[in-house]
Design an enzyme around this catalytic site. Sequence first.
Site, PDB file in Angstrom:
ATOM      1  N   ALA A  11      53.775   0.855  14.289  1.00 49.00           N
ATOM      2  CA  ALA A  11      53.479   0.530  15.707  1.00 49.00           C
ATOM      3  C   ALA A  11      52.240  -0.310  16.014  1.00 49.00           C
ATOM      4  O   ALA A  11      51.167  -0.030  15.581  1.00 49.00           O
ATOM      5  CB  ALA A  11      53.551   1.798  16.588  1.00 49.00           C
ATOM      6  N   GLY A  13      51.698  -1.584  19.741  1.00 52.38           N
ATOM      7  CA  GLY A  13      51.875  -1.960  21.240  1.00 52.38           C
ATOM      8  C   GLY A  13      51.361  -0.375  21.837  1.00 52.38           C
ATOM      9  O   GLY A  13      50.513   0.419  21.453  1.00 52.38           O
ATOM     10  N   SER A  14      52.148  -0.208  22.783  1.00 52.97           N
ATOM     11  CA  SER A  14      52.051   1.470  23.449  1.00 52.97           C
ATOM     12  C   SER A  14      52.043   2.114  22.579  1.00 52.97           C
ATOM     13  O   SER A  14      51.775   3.559  22.705  1.00 52.97           O
ATOM     14  CB  SER A  14      52.918   1.194  24.758  1.00 52.97           C
ATOM     15  OG  SER A  14      54.149   1.105  24.747  1.00 52.97           O
ATOM     16  N   GLU A  88      62.949   0.462  22.540  1.00 48.41           N
ATOM     17  CA  GLU A  88      62.484  -0.676  22.178  1.00 48.41           C
ATOM     18  C   GLU A  88      63.674  -1.777  22.901  1.00 48.41           C
ATOM     19  O   GLU A  88      63.698  -2.998  22.481  1.00 48.41           O
ATOM     20  CB  GLU A  88      62.526  -1.112  20.727  1.00 48.41           C
ATOM     21  CG  GLU A  88      61.284  -0.271  20.219  1.00 48.41           C
ATOM     22  CD  GLU A  88      59.750  -0.506  20.828  1.00 48.41           C
ATOM     23  OE1 GLU A  88      59.927  -1.916  21.340  1.00 48.41           O
ATOM     24  OE2 GLU A  88      58.907   0.346  20.961  1.00 48.41           O
ATOM     25  N   TYR A 128      49.062  -0.885  30.994  1.00 47.55           N
ATOM     26  CA  TYR A 128      49.718  -1.015  29.530  1.00 47.55           C
ATOM     27  C   TYR A 128      48.722  -1.400  28.790  1.00 47.55           C
ATOM     28  O   TYR A 128      48.558  -0.596  27.601  1.00 47.55           O
ATOM     29  CB  TYR A 128      50.772  -2.167  29.603  1.00 47.55           C
ATOM     30  CG  TYR A 128      51.498  -2.659  28.265  1.00 47.55           C
ATOM     31  CD1 TYR A 128      52.514  -1.449  27.971  1.00 47.55           C
ATOM     32  CD2 TYR A 128      50.850  -3.411  27.474  1.00 47.55           C
ATOM     33  CE1 TYR A 128      53.148  -1.636  26.655  1.00 47.55           C
ATOM     34  CE2 TYR A 128      51.536  -3.637  26.130  1.00 47.55           C
ATOM     35  CZ  TYR A 128      52.520  -2.850  25.982  1.00 47.55           C
ATOM     36  OH  TYR A 128      53.362  -2.789  24.683  1.00 47.55           O
TER      37      TYR A 128
END
Length: 184
Positions: A11, A13-14, A88, A128
């Site tokens: 991972a 990103g968020s 996703e 974000y």
Amino acid sequence: MENHLTFLYFAYGSNLLKERLQLKNPSAKVHCVARLKDYRLMFGNYEGLASDRWHGGVATIEHSLGDEVWGVVWRMSMSDLESLDGQENVTLGAYTPVELSVKTKEQELNCRTYIMNSCVYAPPSPQYLKVVMMGAEQNGLPKDYQEKLRTIKTNMYEGPLPMMAELERARRRAKERANHRSDA
């Protein structure tokens, strides 16, 4: 991948933030921090369609010699694979799952990760980016990489984001469980 019961997911990103990933993927456990060489972190929207969830660009990676992306390798149950693909937007074609090799201090690991298709570059919302930075801090990504994340320009969106309220509730519940365990 690993054995038939679990897989490794990188991972960047968020989903760096445990509470974010575990909203729909409860089996996710931190395996380690790792670095993806010759890629860079970018933000955008699939075919230019702004994310309803985040109101701005979301993270993706693209091949870029000499650059690197830091992230977290999660060990997850195969039972969460469909949920992760759904998060996703794989069936919509927004992201493609790929297997890439990431480096840890001791070894190289092959991990599943996702790359956005038809990406139109767009800055992320402040919310974000905050989630990405919270995940980077939570997992101890290198300080210089965290600093690099802090310098990313946002779209300055100030409206409500239901996802942020959901994450706050999840973080509160996790804190309460931790406090309850330490009181026992």
